[in-house]
Design an enzyme around this catalytic site. Structure first.
Site, short mmCIF file in Angstrom:
data_model
loop_
_atom_site.label_atom_id
_atom_site.label_comp_id
_atom_site.label_asym_id
_atom_site.label_seq_id
_atom_site.Cartn_x
_atom_site.Cartn_y
_atom_site.Cartn_z
N GLU A 164 0.82 -1.21 0.00
CA GLU A 164 0.00 0.00 0.00
C GLU A 164 0.86 1.26 0.00
OE1 GLU A 164 0.66 1.78 2.88
OE2 GLU A 164 1.82 0.05 3.54
N GLY A 195 6.62 0.41 3.67
CA GLY A 195 5.39 0.11 2.95
C GLY A 195 5.71 -0.21 1.50
N GLU A 196 4.77 0.13 0.60
CA GLU A 196 4.94 -0.09 -0.84
C GLU A 196 4.98 -1.57 -1.21
OE1 GLU A 196 8.41 1.84 -2.38
OE2 GLU A 196 7.97 3.76 -1.45
N GLY A 197 4.73 -2.48 -0.27
CA GLY A 197 4.87 -3.89 -0.57
C GLY A 197 6.30 -4.39 -0.56
N THR A 198 7.23 -3.55 -0.07
CA THR A 198 8.66 -3.90 -0.18
C THR A 198 9.02 -5.15 0.61
OG1 THR A 198 9.06 -2.22 1.54
CG2 THR A 198 9.51 -1.59 -0.74
#
Length: 338
Positions: free
Chosen positions: A162, A304-307
């Site tokens: 996200e 975040g960012e799906g990392t």
């Protein structure tokens, strides 16, 4: 559409009747593992990951079309002064993803992962949860349905992530509503809140949960009142993956909050999911423990960012490769134990 016509009814029906794993595929994977050129259990969690892949995909473990799905949303609660960054950063980061300039882009290149980014009405922030519900039931259900489209292009491993300024406040409110304790237990710095700003963040979570307190016995109501569009979309994506028996890797604190909604609605709802990593956000480990999960990685990340999920996808790919590519004792001419 459901008979009653209430927006959440179709999702309640899906959550009551979730498909389970493939027992035959699991047995076959365990039998093959016992013949591979290694002592039993020598690959540790890699073996369990391979079994998990087999059970949910119904075939020999393989990851051929991994996908990272990032859902971006904006939040009305940011007007309470709970984050050092303005909501415009969400749109700017979506543009950065599109240009290939974010951390997640580099990880996707390194691990050969697909990437989709879903812009969830960024010009229309959700309601300020300290004053009103984040979303109407209709809007929340529509966003869940939109999130379900994440798997439409096909994938055999879905990584959920996200982007949204203010969404660690949202995640903290959801966890506080689901699990209790104190707001301070669940609120962390997010993108850098500290001092008076952190205290405002804690106060916002306390006020929001108190405001909606009479409606928090229903997980879907928690999601629509305290959540956000990316929360609803991630929940929809996780649910859609379950209906198609697609394994899922969940990213950080915010993605875990979305998953927690489904777990609260059906205790088996996350059986097809693993937690990619435990983040540096203070409440994340406790949230993972409440789900009965163990994260694959602990790197102190909180981007975040799906990392974190994307990095964990590399481990899942390796687990599948070991299981499928290693020789058996018979093939290699290696003596097995007596």
């Amino acid at each position: 559409m459901s008979v009653s016509g209430l927006p959440f009814d179709d999702f309640r029906t899906l959550l009551r009747d979730l498909p389970g794993p493939d027992a035959r595929a699991l047995v076959a994977a365990r039998e093959r593992d016992a013949q591979l050129t290694k002592p039993p259990g020598a690959l540790g969690r890699l073996e369990e990951i391979a079994f998990w892949l087999a059970a949910w995909t119904g075939r020999t473990p393989a990851v051929n079309r991994p996908l990272v799905a990032i859902f971006a949303g904006n939040h009305g609660v940011t007007k309470q002064g709970i984050t050092p960054f303005p909501p415009t950063v969400t749109q700017q980061m979506v543009e950065n993803f599109a240009a290939g300039g974010a951390a997640i882009n580099q990880i996707c290149v390194a691990y050969d992962l697909g990437l989709k980014v879903f812009d969830l009405a960024l010009d229309y922030p959700t309601g300020d949860i300290t004053e009103e519900a984040a979303l109407s039931e209709r809007d929340c259900a529509a966003t869940m349905a939109f999130g379900m489209e994440a798997i439409a292009g096909g994938t055999d491993l879905l990584c959920i992530g996200e982007m949204g300024i203010g969404n660690t406040t949202i995640a903290a409110a959801i966890n506080y509503a689901l699990y209790g304790g104190s707001a301070r237990d669940w609120v962390g710095p997010g993108t850098g809140s500290e001092g008076e700003m952190l205290e405002r963040k804690i106060a916002a979570v306390e006020k929001a949960v108190a405001l909606h307190g009479d409606h928090l016995d229903d997980p879907l109501e928690i999601m629509r009142r305290l959540g956000g569009r990316e929360i609803a979309a991630m929940a929809g994506a996780i649910l859609a993956a379950r209906m198609e028996r697609i394994p899922v890797l969940i990213d950080g604190y915010v993605a875990t909050a979305a998953a927690a909604i489904l777990k609260a609605a059906n205790p088996s709802a996350l059986d097809h999911c693993l937690i990619g990593h435990v983040s540096g956000e203070p409440g994340h480990l406790r949230a993972i423990e409440m789900l009965g999960k163990t994260p694959l990685l602990a790197l102190g990340m909180r981007l975040g960012e799906g990392t974190g999920a994307a990095l964990a996808a590399g481990i899942v790919k390796a687990a599948a490769a070991c299981h499928s590519g290693m020789a058996t004792f018979a093939q290699a001419g290696v003596s097995n134990k007596h």
